[in-house]
Design an enzyme around this catalytic site. Structure first.
Site, short mmCIF file in Angstrom:
data_model
loop_
_atom_site.label_atom_id
_atom_site.label_comp_id
_atom_site.label_asym_id
_atom_site.label_seq_id
_atom_site.Cartn_x
_atom_site.Cartn_y
_atom_site.Cartn_z
N ARG A 187 -47.28 19.58 -5.60
CA ARG A 187 -46.18 20.19 -6.36
C ARG A 187 -46.55 20.45 -7.80
NH1 ARG A 187 -41.34 16.41 -3.91
NH2 ARG A 187 -41.37 17.42 -1.87
N ALA B 212 -22.95 0.26 -14.39
CA ALA B 212 -23.61 -0.95 -14.88
C ALA B 212 -24.11 -0.68 -16.29
CB ALA B 212 -24.76 -1.32 -13.97
N GLU C 200 -36.28 5.41 -6.79
CA GLU C 200 -36.81 6.25 -7.87
C GLU C 200 -36.83 5.53 -9.22
OE1 GLU C 200 -35.10 10.18 -8.03
OE2 GLU C 200 -36.43 10.80 -9.67
#
Ligand code: ADP
Length: 585
Positions: A411, A285, A550
């Site tokens: 993290r 795209a 995401e």
């Protein structure tokens, strides 16, 4: 782009040819690589490859690393060994693919054909302009969820994927999925979890930079999404264990069989085939099309140098993932994450679709928040899933043999702490007692073999051998292990307050692996609301544009907690797909 395979997977429904049902079997096959034979053991279930274990190979560890990870995943995801080589590892790739073909032949299984002439012809045959109710961009977990829900809501839907194979980061992820009040929790005695607690953990874990309204939609719909994956998509979850990721106040992450996204993506692909959803790979795209009223009504995309127009009556769902594999973009938004960092991400995670969304008026937020995963291979950058034993008590040591952080912390905290240690790395150490719970050696045999051969992992009967391998001073190592073993159980870690409790490590066998942080997840992206509608700079929905996964930027704030990616992609993928389908009515 690190690999160049040519495959149009499921260009039209039914490209994947399956033979009659056949019982599961594991068969060895051999091909010739660059440095001798490559032997693999391939498991076939109902004529589909479900697992590949590398039995023997002597290829270059660095050059051929992606053959035994990315190429292997692509073979499983596409059920084809008719893929192009990993660039720079042509002979190793060929050896591996030939070994899979050999096993398929011996097993009497016909793999999917990616006849290259047929692919070129298919591309040529593809109409330059086509019209659908819903166009979904990106065939990872969010895109598949959106396409499947849109189809089931009555829409004529197409799924576009720029890479030769489907799956994105969703495929290579550990794929654990948080859902409060899930069916495994009571078996582990967890009866006090709730979606609200999950939401609070997520909000706090992201330093309150997420949007609590959107987060609550995620956590309130998490269990339903997990059940949909289990009961409708056919994803198998381990039914007697969960993961407890850093930053969560309860153990709530469901674990897919195999501990990777392969379990999800293969099932998603099968469902898409079943429903007749065209999945067009190698189709990138490039631009969103808006009508004169500002509504997104389609996508301009490219394949092999030609441009294609996909009109979308209801709307477009953007499910293009993050930008972790685009070092320039990472550095642009967060200059502290520079060339020193490798990435755990799939090669298609390059984020140019975010600029495409921005050009269409979407608001991008939290772009500077980029998560590094703390425990990765110092050579390739990939996550060391085998070191997930950390969630069951494995400790992290610096070169001096000292613990330096609570191993269950977030993290970002762990990554920063590791970078401050000598050499910017750490050692993860565990013993059989921990291994009996986490079972990561059994779950990731290919990693175990590869990391051991690569010389970053060792298995030892005693700490002397661990000290010799790591060059950690023996006295310091034994002192740390002794102290850890004297503070076992919840609430007893006086040094770093390990939240689930340290484990007795006085006896071997021991396992140790070297680890560094690597770019893992980009938290920022398109601002969405709870209906997964993309918002403009003023916070108003852009008509005809949905976003999920995401590529969006308000769920995780500064820092995504483990196990929340899959919850995010499935929940919002489903909502976006349904929303776009409704708009087409
Ligand atoms: P998520 O976890 O949000 O589903 P993934 O990384 O799993 O994200 O999947 C995103 C997919 O989108 C990847 O397979 C990636 O190759 C694909 N993709 C990214 N940009 C484009 C684009 N411009 N056109 C088509 N596909 C794209």
């Amino acid at each position: 782009m690190k690999r160049s395979m040519t495959l149009v997977a499921g260009l039209l429904a039914g490209v994947f040819a399956f033979s009659a049902y056949a019982a599961p079997q594991t068969v060895e096959g051999t091909g010739v690589g660059k440095h001798g034979d490559v032997t693999v053991a391939v498991t076939f279930d109902n004529n589909k490859i479900t697992d590949i274990k590398v039995v023997r190979e002597q290829e270059n560890k660095v050059l051929a690393a992606k053959v035994f990870t990315d190429l292997k995943d692509a073979v499983i995801a596409t059920n084809s060994a008719d893929l192009d080589a990993i660039s720079g590892a042509t002979f190793s790739s060929k050896g591996f693919l030939d070994a899979v073909k050999d096993a398929a032949k011996k097993a009497g299984v016909t793999l999917s054909k990616a006849d290259k002439k047929a692919i070129k012809k298919a591309a040529a045959d593809l109409p330059k302009v086509s019209s659908y109710d819903v166009v979904v961009i990106g065939a990872g977990g969010a895109g598949f969820s959106a396409a499947i829900e849109a189809k089931n809501a009555g829409a004529n839907v197409v799924l576009l994927e720029k890479m030769p194979a489907v799956g994105g980061n969703s495929l290579i992820s550990g794929a654990e999925m948080n859902a409060a009040r899930n069916w495994v929790q009571p078996k582990l005695g967890i009866t006090d979890d709730s979606p609200e607690l999950h939401a609070e953990d997520t909000y706090k874990g992201g330093d309150k930079k997420g949007d609590m309204n959107v987060i609550r939609v995620m956590t309130n719909n998490a269990l339903d999404a997990a059940k949909w994956c289990r009961d409708y998509i056919g994803v198998r979850f381990i039914d007697d264990n969960l993961f407890w990721f850093g930053g969560h106040s309860r153990k709530r992450a469901l674990i897919p069989v195999g501990h990777t996204g392969t379990e999800f993506i293969t099932k998603f692909q099968t469902k898409a085939d079943e429903l007749g959803i065209p999945v067009i790979t190698n189709m990138k795209a490039e631009e969103l099309i808006k009508d004169k009223n500002g509504r997104v009504v389609g996508v301009k995309a490219s394949m092999q140098g030609s441009t294609y127009t996909f009109n979308a009556k209801g709307g477009v769902v953007l499910a293009t993932g993050g930008f972790g594999a685009n070092p320039e973009m990472v550095k642009k938004y967060n200059p502290s994450i520079d060339e020193r960092f490798k990435t755990t991400d799939a090669p298609g995670t390059t984020g140019e679709a975010l600029y495409m969304a921005e050009r269409a008026g979407a608001q991008l937020v939290n772009m500077q928040y980029i998560q590094t995963y703390p425990i990765c291979d110092p050579i390739s950058g990939v996550i060391e899933l085998i070191a997930d034993s950390r969630f069951d008590g494995a400790i992290m040591l610096n070169q001096e043999g000292k613990r330096f952080v609570e191993e269950m912390d977030r993290r970002d905290v762990l990554s920063q702490a590791i970078l401050k240690q000598t050499g910017g790395y750490c050692w993860v150490l565990w013993n059989d007692k921990i291994g009996a719970i986490s079972k990561t050696i059994e779950a990731h045999p290919t990693e175990y073999e590869a990391f051991t051969k690569q010389g970053i992992m060792a298995t030892c009967d005693d700490l002397k051998c661990i000290a010799d391998f790591t060059k950690i001073p023996y006295d310091s190592l034994t002192a740390t292990v002794k102290r850890v073993s004297s503070m076992t159980g919840k609430g007893n870690d006086k040094d770093f307050h390990h939240r689930s409790g340290l484990v007795d490590m006085s006896q071997g066998k021991y396992y140790v692996i070297k680890a560094v942080p690597s770019v893992h997840h980009t938290m920022g992206g398109v601002r969405i609301n709870g209906k997964a509608q993309a918002l403009d700079k003023n916070g108003n929905p852009i008509p005809g544009l949905w976003a999920a996964g995401e590529v969006t930027g308000v769920t995780h704030g500064t820092n995504r907690l483990g196990g929340n990616a899959y919850t995010d992609i499935i929940v919002f993928g489903r909502i976006a797909g349904k929303g776009a389908a409704e708009a087409a009515k």
